[in-house]
Design a protein around this motif. Structure first.
Motif, PDB file in Angstrom:
ATOM      1  N   ASP A  68      -7.729   9.269  -8.085  1.00  0.00           N
ATOM      2  CA  ASP A  68      -7.095   9.511  -6.798  1.00  0.00           C
ATOM      3  C   ASP A  68      -7.643   8.538  -5.756  1.00  0.00           C
ATOM      4  OD1 ASP A  68      -5.696  10.630  -4.640  1.00  0.00           O
ATOM      5  OD2 ASP A  68      -7.173  12.226  -4.370  1.00  0.00           O
ATOM      6  N   LYS A  69      -8.958   8.420  -5.701  1.00  0.00           N
ATOM      7  CA  LYS A  69      -9.617   7.544  -4.719  1.00  0.00           C
ATOM      8  C   LYS A  69      -9.172   6.092  -4.896  1.00  0.00           C
ATOM      9  CE  LYS A  69     -14.143   6.158  -4.766  1.00  0.00           C
ATOM     10  NZ  LYS A  69     -14.528   5.014  -5.075  1.00  0.00           N
ATOM     11  N   GLU A  70      -8.960   5.690  -6.148  1.00  0.00           N
ATOM     12  CA  GLU A  70      -8.561   4.313  -6.450  1.00  0.00           C
ATOM     13  C   GLU A  70      -7.052   4.073  -6.286  1.00  0.00           C
ATOM     14  OE1 GLU A  70     -10.584   1.609  -7.156  1.00  0.00           O
ATOM     15  OE2 GLU A  70     -12.131   3.011  -6.517  1.00  0.00           O
ATOM     16  N   GLY A  71      -6.309   5.115  -5.956  1.00  0.00           N
ATOM     17  CA  GLY A  71      -4.872   4.954  -5.747  1.00  0.00           C
ATOM     18  C   GLY A  71      -4.061   4.897  -7.028  1.00  0.00           C
TER      19      GLY A  71
ATOM     20  N   ILE B 234       1.836  13.904 -12.681  1.00  0.00           N
ATOM     21  CA  ILE B 234       1.530  13.994 -14.115  1.00  0.00           C
ATOM     22  C   ILE B 234       2.107  12.778 -14.844  1.00  0.00           C
ATOM     23  CG2 ILE B 234       2.047  15.280 -16.236  1.00  0.00           C
ATOM     24  CD1 ILE B 234       1.781  17.847 -14.519  1.00  0.00           C
ATOM     25  N   GLY B 235       3.307  12.364 -14.483  1.00  0.00           N
ATOM     26  CA  GLY B 235       3.902  11.159 -15.068  1.00  0.00           C
ATOM     27  C   GLY B 235       3.053   9.929 -14.789  1.00  0.00           C
ATOM     28  N   SER B 236       2.542   9.828 -13.571  1.00  0.00           N
ATOM     29  CA  SER B 236       1.664   8.703 -13.223  1.00  0.00           C
ATOM     30  C   SER B 236       0.400   8.733 -14.067  1.00  0.00           C
ATOM     31  CB  SER B 236       1.299   8.739 -11.738  1.00  0.00           C
ATOM     32  OG  SER B 236       2.430   8.526 -10.940  1.00  0.00           O
ATOM     33  N   LEU B 237      -0.169   9.914 -14.225  1.00  0.00           N
ATOM     34  CA  LEU B 237      -1.387  10.048 -15.036  1.00  0.00           C
ATOM     35  C   LEU B 237      -1.138   9.671 -16.491  1.00  0.00           C
ATOM     36  CD1 LEU B 237      -3.244  13.239 -13.806  1.00  0.00           C
ATOM     37  CD2 LEU B 237      -4.176  10.943 -14.031  1.00  0.00           C
ATOM     38  N   GLN B 238       0.033  10.017 -17.005  1.00  0.00           N
ATOM     39  CA  GLN B 238       0.358   9.654 -18.389  1.00  0.00           C
ATOM     40  C   GLN B 238       0.390   8.138 -18.551  1.00  0.00           C
ATOM     41  OE1 GLN B 238       3.947  12.030 -18.609  1.00  0.00           O
ATOM     42  NE2 GLN B 238       2.968  13.527 -19.940  1.00  0.00           N
TER      43      GLN B 238
ATOM     44  N   LYS C 205      -8.626  -2.359 -12.552  1.00  0.00           N
ATOM     45  CA  LYS C 205      -8.062  -3.211 -11.492  1.00  0.00           C
ATOM     46  C   LYS C 205      -6.614  -3.600 -11.806  1.00  0.00           C
ATOM     47  CE  LYS C 205      -9.735  -7.769 -12.963  1.00  0.00           C
ATOM     48  NZ  LYS C 205      -8.431  -8.327 -13.273  1.00  0.00           N
ATOM     49  N   ASP C 206      -6.304  -3.824 -13.099  1.00  0.00           N
ATOM     50  CA  ASP C 206      -4.937  -4.166 -13.484  1.00  0.00           C
ATOM     51  C   ASP C 206      -4.021  -2.940 -13.441  1.00  0.00           C
ATOM     52  OD1 ASP C 206      -5.781  -6.774 -13.827  1.00  0.00           O
ATOM     53  OD2 ASP C 206      -6.001  -6.598 -15.999  1.00  0.00           O
ATOM     54  N   ILE C 207      -4.575  -1.779 -13.756  1.00  0.00           N
ATOM     55  CA  ILE C 207      -3.791  -0.540 -13.641  1.00  0.00           C
ATOM     56  C   ILE C 207      -3.457  -0.304 -12.167  1.00  0.00           C
ATOM     57  CG2 ILE C 207      -3.772   1.955 -14.009  1.00  0.00           C
ATOM     58  CD1 ILE C 207      -5.665   1.475 -16.416  1.00  0.00           C
ATOM     59  N   LYS C 208      -4.424  -0.540 -11.289  1.00  0.00           N
ATOM     60  CA  LYS C 208      -4.183  -0.410  -9.848  1.00  0.00           C
ATOM     61  C   LYS C 208      -3.065  -1.340  -9.397  1.00  0.00           C
ATOM     62  CE  LYS C 208      -7.566  -0.197  -6.870  1.00  0.00           C
ATOM     63  NZ  LYS C 208      -8.845  -0.347  -6.146  1.00  0.00           N
ATOM     64  N   GLN C 209      -3.086  -2.576  -9.926  1.00  0.00           N
ATOM     65  CA  GLN C 209      -2.050  -3.541  -9.573  1.00  0.00           C
ATOM     66  C   GLN C 209      -0.682  -3.036 -10.011  1.00  0.00           C
ATOM     67  OE1 GLN C 209      -2.046  -6.882  -7.884  1.00  0.00           O
ATOM     68  NE2 GLN C 209      -0.086  -5.837  -7.823  1.00  0.00           N
ATOM     69  N   PHE C 210      -0.602  -2.502 -11.232  1.00  0.00           N
ATOM     70  CA  PHE C 210       0.658  -1.964 -11.715  1.00  0.00           C
ATOM     71  C   PHE C 210       1.148  -0.830 -10.820  1.00  0.00           C
ATOM     72  CE2 PHE C 210       2.798   1.420 -14.067  1.00  0.00           C
ATOM     73  CZ  PHE C 210       3.982   0.764 -14.360  1.00  0.00           C
ATOM     74  N   MET C 211       0.254   0.096 -10.487  1.00  0.00           N
ATOM     75  CA  MET C 211       0.655   1.228  -9.644  1.00  0.00           C
ATOM     76  C   MET C 211       1.112   0.735  -8.273  1.00  0.00           C
ATOM     77  SD  MET C 211       0.471   3.494 -11.863  1.00  0.00           S
ATOM     78  CE  MET C 211       0.725   5.089 -11.120  1.00  0.00           C
ATOM     79  N   SER C 212       0.478  -0.288  -7.768  1.00  0.00           N
ATOM     80  CA  SER C 212       0.894  -0.883  -6.499  1.00  0.00           C
ATOM     81  C   SER C 212       2.299  -1.463  -6.611  1.00  0.00           C
ATOM     82  CB  SER C 212      -0.116  -1.968  -6.099  1.00  0.00           C
ATOM     83  OG  SER C 212       0.312  -2.650  -4.958  1.00  0.00           O
TER      84      SER C 212
ATOM     85  N   THR D 198       4.613  -0.476  -8.617  1.00  0.00           N
ATOM     86  CA  THR D 198       5.613   0.599  -8.701  1.00  0.00           C
ATOM     87  C   THR D 198       5.970   1.096  -7.301  1.00  0.00           C
ATOM     88  OG1 THR D 198       4.009   2.398  -8.991  1.00  0.00           O
ATOM     89  CG2 THR D 198       4.845   1.346 -10.988  1.00  0.00           C
ATOM     90  N   LEU D 199       4.996   1.125  -6.413  1.00  0.00           N
ATOM     91  CA  LEU D 199       5.256   1.580  -5.040  1.00  0.00           C
ATOM     92  C   LEU D 199       6.065   0.559  -4.252  1.00  0.00           C
ATOM     93  CD1 LEU D 199       1.804   3.200  -4.177  1.00  0.00           C
ATOM     94  CD2 LEU D 199       3.955   4.371  -4.709  1.00  0.00           C
ATOM     95  N   GLU D 200       5.959  -0.720  -4.633  1.00  0.00           N
ATOM     96  CA  GLU D 200       6.721  -1.763  -3.935  1.00  0.00           C
ATOM     97  C   GLU D 200       8.201  -1.716  -4.299  1.00  0.00           C
ATOM     98  OE1 GLU D 200       5.006  -5.738  -4.133  1.00  0.00           O
ATOM     99  OE2 GLU D 200       2.998  -4.827  -4.224  1.00  0.00           O
ATOM    100  N   GLY D 201       8.520  -1.128  -5.435  1.00  0.00           N
ATOM    101  CA  GLY D 201       9.922  -0.957  -5.797  1.00  0.00           C
ATOM    102  C   GLY D 201      10.490  -2.063  -6.661  1.00  0.00           C
TER     103      GLY D 201
END
Length: 140
Positions: A28-31, A51-55, A68-75, A77-80
């Motif tokens: 959570d802290k790492e976004g 839960i989908g994000s956690l999977q 760090k690469d997982i964080k980039q991916f999640m970022s 996804t938020l950019e669209g």
């Protein structure tokens, strides 16, 4: 009447994913869990979207991807949609990496299978003497 959304406690999620509470808090802290909300008391409440994000996080982590690469991916996804090509490239590269890992693991398994056969026969014979002579040509 507003639709009610089912939410889950951090303990329920920890049990479901076999993760520790500190690990979930770190994610959570790492976004790594976008749109994770807290209730009025400040307690994290997980939705099906979380839960989908956690999977996905666990899948990427299990593939050997660094946080760090997982964080980039999640970022991304938020950019669209503007990052769809980057996400596709990431998963294509990840697929190649996982296939390489699987090949190496298959080689490892082949060696382990050989040693199981070797020591199984040596154990049955009560000595390695005969199995060394007969199996050295069969080694993977």
């Amino acid at each position: 009447m507003p639709e009610t959304i089912t939410t889950y406690s951090i303990s329920e999620i920890a049990e479901k994913f076999q993760l520790s509470l500190p690990t979930l808090r770190y994610y959570d802290k790492e976004g790594l869990i976008p749109n994770l909300n807290k209730n009025e008391a400040g307690v994290r409440r997980f939705t099906d979207e979380n839960i989908g994000s956690l999977q996905i996080v666990e899948c990427l982590k299990n593939s050997g991807m660094p946080i760090k690469d997982i964080k980039q991916f999640m970022s991304w996804t938020l950019e669209g949609d503007s990052t769809l090509d980057k996400r596709l490239e990431m998963f294509q590269a990840l697929r190649k990496s996982v296939l390489t890992q699987m090949d190496k693991m298959q080689e490892t398994l082949n060696t382990i299978d050989f040693k199981c056969d070797y020591y199984g026969q040596a154990n049955a014979d009560g000595t390695e003497k005969f199995v060394k002579e007969s199996m050295h040509l069969k080694r993977p």
